[in-house]
Design an enzyme around this catalytic site. Structure first.
Site, short mmCIF file in Angstrom:
data_model
loop_
_atom_site.label_atom_id
_atom_site.label_comp_id
_atom_site.label_asym_id
_atom_site.label_seq_id
_atom_site.Cartn_x
_atom_site.Cartn_y
_atom_site.Cartn_z
N LYS A 105 54.97 62.33 52.97
CA LYS A 105 56.08 62.98 53.68
C LYS A 105 55.60 64.33 54.16
CE LYS A 105 60.38 61.68 53.68
NZ LYS A 105 60.79 60.40 54.18
N GLY A 143 77.55 61.32 57.12
CA GLY A 143 76.44 61.51 58.05
C GLY A 143 76.72 60.74 59.33
N GLY A 181 74.22 60.94 62.06
CA GLY A 181 73.00 61.24 62.82
C GLY A 181 72.20 59.98 63.06
N ASN A 182 70.86 60.10 62.94
CA ASN A 182 69.92 58.99 63.20
C ASN A 182 70.27 57.72 62.44
OD1 ASN A 182 68.34 60.63 64.73
ND2 ASN A 182 66.73 60.92 63.20
N GLY A 195 73.41 57.50 60.14
CA GLY A 195 74.87 57.32 59.96
C GLY A 195 75.56 56.72 61.18
#
Ligand code: GLU
Length: 415
Positions: free
Chosen positions: A105, A217, A219-220, A222
């Site tokens: 990561k 969420g 976003g990308n 949710g």
């Protein structure tokens, strides 16, 4: 972002399966440390002419099963321990889903909401220059994560290719489809999560048609999760939220209209026909399925007792904190663990690598057919072990993943 240390949390989870696997203390100690980490300082020229130094990291947690794999996050509250915890989670995620990949990561401490597109591009390119020597198609393959997307990946792939003096699609995944990206990658995490929810719902005699779903969420992950849940699985999305707050509608939200509302106003709040609520209200709503799809550590010991969902599906990484897991388990609420539930992203990333390596391009139907098969296989293996050993699904998932990594380390002669 996280008042609890995510790395410590993942290490605790790791311990929960070491007795089941009879791991020796020395092997456990090896598994609790990243094999490699790079800390970089990245000077970037800002639009006003000043130079700002950003701090960045890349952690390669374990590469026994193959080249390291994992996303890059841009967030103001980023910490090295969050990155270490998430790199560790990527290791178990790739292992559980039987991918020939290790875990990594990366992150940069920055606030993308306050930066121009040109500044973000310069930062993305500078970050790749700084970590160039430790990444590559056979070493470590980054991907999108929090506040990074296909456009970021395109800049990064281009920067790597410029330095390498050849187009290198295979260095990064989550690229735009026009530039070596895979069909279905943007919705893969949400899609994969729903395949798993469908299996778990069957096992728990829960009918998905009209099931009440709350999603933290938008976003990308949710937003596609809400769309797919409503349109393809027939669920009623009763609540969603973003960082500025949530909304609720008993009869279900019109998700497509909500996507346009969010695009226009920048937030989900004040959506016509819905009532504004807080992020905490959302987590405590009475519903069938609660999907935390934003940040880590949002269900804590303080609010876990108030969770009134019949099932929790972790689309985010690490949303259920230490201690909260036991409370949910004690209350009979099954939790589908993050690295099982949200593996769809990295699975389609892996498909992208395979397509890049073969100069191939699969259609979306083919991508999702393969994704569905892999998600179901992983879910079934976890489910079987969890009932066999009478342990929560998270513990069973760790047992499967850790034993694969340990076996690979053993075969390589590392331990
Ligand atoms: N960032 C995603 C995750 O946490 C995807 C990683 C990848 O595709 O490499 O699973």
């Amino acid at each position: 972002m996280n008042n609890q240390n995510l790395f410590e949390m993942v290490k605790q989870h790791l311990c929960s399966c070491s007795a089941d696997l009879a791991l020796s203390p020395s092997v456990e100690a090896v598994l609790k440390l990243p094999v490699r980490e790079l800390h970089v300082s990245i000077p970037v020229r800002m639009d006003n002419g000043t130079i700002q130094a950003f701090q960045g990291f890349r952690v390669q947690y374990n590469d026994a099963l193959g080249p390291a794999k994992g996303g890059i996050r841009f967030h103001p509250d980023e910490t090295i321990d969050t990155i270490r915890g998430l790199a560790s989670l990527m290791t178990w995620k790739c292992a559980l889903h039987n991918l020939p990949l290790g875990g990594a990561k990366g992150g940069v401490i920055c606030n993308p909401k306050e930066m121009s597109v040109a500044e973000l591009e310069r930062l993305s390119r500078a970050y790749i220059q700084a970590i160039y020597h430790i990444i590559g198609p056979d070493r470590d393959i980054p991907a999108p994560d929090l506040y990074t997307d296909a456009r970021t990946m395109a800049w990064m792939m281009d920067e790597y290719s410029r330095i390498a003096q050849k187009t290198t699609f295979g260095v990064i995944t989550g690229k735009p489809v026009s530039l070596g990206g895979s069909e279905g990658r943007e919705t893969a995490t949400a899609m994969g999560g729903w395949f798993v929810i469908r299996e778990a719902a069957r096992d728990n005699s829960l009918d998905l048609r009209g099931a009440r779903v709350a999603i933290q969420g938008f976003g990308n992950v949710g937003a596609p999760a809400a769309l797919i849940g409503q349109e393809q699985f027939g669920c009623r999305i009763v609540a969603v939220s973003d960082s500025s707050g949530g909304i609720f509608a008993e009869d279900g939200l019109a998700v497509r209209a909500l996507v346009s509302h969010k695009k226009k106003s920048g937030r989900v709040h004040d959506f016509p026909g819905a009532r504004n609520i807080t992020n905490n209200d959302l987590l405590e709503l009475e519903c069938d399925i609660l999907i935390p799809a934003a940040l880590e550590n949002v269900i804590t010991m303080a609010n876990a007792g108030k969770v009134a969902a019949k099932m929790v599906a972790e689309f985010a990484n690490g949303p259920v904190g230490t201690g909260a897991d036991e409370i949910l388990h004690g209350n009979g609420i099954p939790v589908i663990p993050d690295f099982l539930c949200n593996g769809g992203g990295v699975i389609v990333s892996y498909f992208e690598m395979v397509q890049n390596a073969n100069f191939d391009h699969w259609d979306e139907k083919e991508v999702f057919r393969r994704l569905e098969k892999k998600m179901i296989e992983a879910y079934r293996s976890v489910r079987v072990l969890s009932s066999q050993n009478q342990v929560p699904m998270r513990q069973a998932a760790y047992s499967i993943a850790v034993s694969r990594v340990v076996q690979a380390m053993h075969m390589r002669g590392w331990i």
